[in-house]
Design a protein around this motif. Structure first.
Motif, PDB file in Angstrom:
ATOM      1  N   ASP A 100      -8.553  14.659  -8.474  1.00 16.57           N
ATOM      2  CA  ASP A 100      -7.995  13.367  -8.874  1.00 16.57           C
ATOM      3  C   ASP A 100      -6.544  13.217  -8.433  1.00 16.57           C
ATOM      4  O   ASP A 100      -6.016  12.103  -8.368  1.00 16.57           O
ATOM      5  N   HIS A 101      -5.896  14.342  -8.124  1.00 18.36           N
ATOM      6  CA  HIS A 101      -4.509  14.295  -7.657  1.00 18.36           C
ATOM      7  C   HIS A 101      -4.401  13.783  -6.218  1.00 18.36           C
ATOM      8  O   HIS A 101      -3.312  13.429  -5.768  1.00 18.36           O
ATOM      9  N   LEU A 102      -5.539  13.784  -5.492  1.00 22.90           N
ATOM     10  CA  LEU A 102      -5.503  13.293  -4.112  1.00 22.90           C
ATOM     11  C   LEU A 102      -5.214  11.798  -4.073  1.00 22.90           C
ATOM     12  O   LEU A 102      -5.683  11.040  -4.922  1.00 22.90           O
ATOM     13  N   HIS A 103      -4.461  11.375  -3.058  1.00 21.54           N
ATOM     14  CA  HIS A 103      -4.280   9.948  -2.824  1.00 21.54           C
ATOM     15  C   HIS A 103      -5.541   9.400  -2.159  1.00 21.54           C
ATOM     16  O   HIS A 103      -6.191  10.093  -1.373  1.00 21.54           O
ATOM     17  N   LYS A 104      -5.895   8.180  -2.457  1.00 24.79           N
ATOM     18  CA  LYS A 104      -7.151   7.603  -1.969  1.00 24.79           C
ATOM     19  C   LYS A 104      -7.086   7.216  -0.496  1.00 24.79           C
ATOM     20  O   LYS A 104      -8.119   7.116   0.167  1.00 24.79           O
ATOM     21  N   GLU A 105      -5.906   6.980   0.018  1.00 22.86           N
ATOM     22  CA  GLU A 105      -5.745   6.582   1.421  1.00 22.86           C
ATOM     23  C   GLU A 105      -6.226   7.694   2.342  1.00 22.86           C
ATOM     24  O   GLU A 105      -5.964   8.879   2.106  1.00 22.86           O
ATOM     25  N   HIS A 106      -6.946   7.326   3.412  1.00 19.64           N
ATOM     26  CA  HIS A 106      -7.417   8.330   4.362  1.00 19.64           C
ATOM     27  C   HIS A 106      -6.232   8.958   5.093  1.00 19.64           C
ATOM     28  O   HIS A 106      -5.228   8.294   5.376  1.00 19.64           O
ATOM     29  N   ALA A 107      -6.347  10.244   5.405  1.00 19.68           N
ATOM     30  CA  ALA A 107      -5.252  10.987   6.030  1.00 19.68           C
ATOM     31  C   ALA A 107      -4.754  10.330   7.315  1.00 19.68           C
ATOM     32  O   ALA A 107      -3.548  10.263   7.566  1.00 19.68           O
ATOM     33  N   VAL A 108      -5.661   9.835   8.145  1.00 20.39           N
ATOM     34  CA  VAL A 108      -5.263   9.248   9.422  1.00 20.39           C
ATOM     35  C   VAL A 108      -4.449   7.972   9.196  1.00 20.39           C
ATOM     36  O   VAL A 108      -3.422   7.741   9.853  1.00 20.39           O
ATOM     37  N   LEU A 109      -4.886   7.156   8.259  1.00 20.68           N
ATOM     38  CA  LEU A 109      -4.138   5.941   7.940  1.00 20.68           C
ATOM     39  C   LEU A 109      -2.780   6.288   7.334  1.00 20.68           C
ATOM     40  O   LEU A 109      -1.773   5.613   7.606  1.00 20.68           O
ATOM     41  N   ALA A 110      -2.730   7.340   6.524  1.00 21.19           N
ATOM     42  CA  ALA A 110      -1.465   7.773   5.938  1.00 21.19           C
ATOM     43  C   ALA A 110      -0.503   8.261   7.009  1.00 21.19           C
ATOM     44  O   ALA A 110       0.702   7.961   6.970  1.00 21.19           O
ATOM     45  N   MET A 111      -1.009   9.002   7.973  1.00 18.22           N
ATOM     46  CA  MET A 111      -0.181   9.460   9.091  1.00 18.22           C
ATOM     47  C   MET A 111       0.484   8.283   9.802  1.00 18.22           C
ATOM     48  O   MET A 111       1.701   8.276  10.042  1.00 18.22           O
ATOM     49  N   ILE A 112      -0.337   7.298  10.153  1.00 16.38           N
ATOM     50  CA  ILE A 112       0.165   6.138  10.883  1.00 16.38           C
ATOM     51  C   ILE A 112       1.191   5.376  10.046  1.00 16.38           C
ATOM     52  O   ILE A 112       2.255   4.971  10.543  1.00 16.38           O
ATOM     53  N   ARG A 113       0.899   5.206   8.771  1.00 15.72           N
ATOM     54  CA  ARG A 113       1.820   4.485   7.882  1.00 15.72           C
ATOM     55  C   ARG A 113       3.156   5.205   7.763  1.00 15.72           C
ATOM     56  O   ARG A 113       4.231   4.586   7.831  1.00 15.72           O
ATOM     57  N   ILE A 114       3.125   6.525   7.588  1.00 17.09           N
ATOM     58  CA  ILE A 114       4.355   7.288   7.372  1.00 17.09           C
ATOM     59  C   ILE A 114       5.249   7.270   8.609  1.00 17.09           C
ATOM     60  O   ILE A 114       6.462   7.070   8.508  1.00 17.09           O
TER      61      ILE A 114
END
Length: 319
Positions: A100-114
């Motif tokens: 439950d501690h994981l963020h729901k956003e997919h890792a690839v989308l998070a990479m691009i956003r960051i």
């Protein structure tokens, strides 16, 4: 030291945990996110292992994202023989944080956003198969241009494999992804190969001093590293002492290079490629030392490093 912003992509096994703890202990480093990929174990285990490391270091506020569950093509590999089935030595932990501690956003989308939020400021440290990175550049071709530096643990420079005859584990897990990344990323790229880590190993005397510190972090590391230590010793007994010349925390070399500009003392600068096919050579990295490949971008392939700096960083990680 200048503040360093890191985005870390992992397939969290034992050496990933060591590398993460090394970075978490560095006062000038800020980890913006940790993205997870298949590799040493299943994606679910990888995510859980990252959370275990963060809990041990009291850093659960760092966002963690689940990513690719399998390679782009072909069958999945795993490294349970070395890391244990769960990726952290099969050392039970009843207090492990739940997913439950994981963020729901997919890792690839998070990479691009960051990297869009911090263009030109983020160093990406990739210490697992490169599937998430390949998906990111396929989704956003400008992604590599927004990264400050890319640090990779993977590949080889002398055709020596550790999971196939000529293939290092991270590249052999997803040769197509490695091919895409080394062809499509034109940002400054630094590679810690399998042979480089082995030739710059640390002594077993240091290893036992390192894990014998009287701290909770050291206790955690003793437990999760026991399986891989025993595996290495059994290989030495079966195949000869060359299997156990020293302690090698493969992923920590790439991490040390990312956080300390003076850690690497010598490199080979050349274009590099990956063989995606071949009966014996699938996943093998090739160094174009003759300048025959039609590529302008050159990678910095590490050959020598300051092992005393690595010892210091590792010791600090468990204090």
């Amino acid at each position: 030291m200048d503040k360093k912003l890191l985005l870390v992509d992992v397939d969290c096994g034992v050496d990933d945990a060591q590398a993460l703890m090394l970075a978490l202990a560095a006062p000038h480093v800020e980890i913006l996110g940790i993205t997870c990929c298949h590799g040493n174990t299943t994606l679910e285990n990888v995510c859980r292992n990252v959370l275990r490391v963060l809990k041990t270091c009291d850093r659960l506020q760092i966002p963690v994202f689940g990513g690719a569950t399998r390679p782009l093509l072909g069958n999945s590999l795993h490294a349970s023989h070395y890391h244990g089935v769960d990726g952290l030595g099969d050392a039970p932990d009843s207090t492990s944080p739940d997913l439950d501690h994981l963020h729901k956003e997919h890792a690839v989308l998070a990479m691009i956003r960051i990297v869009n939020k911090y263009p030109g400021q983020v160093s990406l440290v990739a210490i697992g198969p490169l599937t998430n990175l390949a998906l990111a550049v396929n989704m956003d071709p400008t992604f590599p241009q927004k990264i400050k530096c890319l640090f990779i643990m993977g590949g080889n420079m002398e055709s020596r494999g550790n999971v196939t005859v000529c293939g290092e584990f991270n590249f052999a897990c997803d040769p197509e992804a490695a091919y895409i990344v080394l062809n499509g990323f034109d940002c400054p790229t630094h590679i810690a190969t399998w042979e480089f880590t082995c030739s710059n190993n640390l002594s077993w005397v240091f290893y036992h001093e390192w894990i014998s510190q009287k701290t909770d972090k050291a206790e955690f590391m003793r437990k999760v590293s026991a399986h891989s230590e025993n595996f290495t010793k059994s290989c030495a007994e079966e195949h000869g002492e060359q299997w156990a010349k020293g302690f090698v925390s493969c992923d920590s070399y790439a991490m040390a290079a990312a956080i300390d500009d003076k850690f690497v003392t010598d490199i080979i600068s050349c274009a590099v490629g990956v063989e995606p096919s071949g009966t014996l050579t699938r996943g093998m990295m090739v160094l174009d030392t003759l300048g025959m490949l039609p590529r302008k971008h050159k990678a910095c392939v590490m050959t020598k490093c300051d092992t005393n700096k690595l010892k210091f960083l590792l010791m600090e990680a468990l204090r």
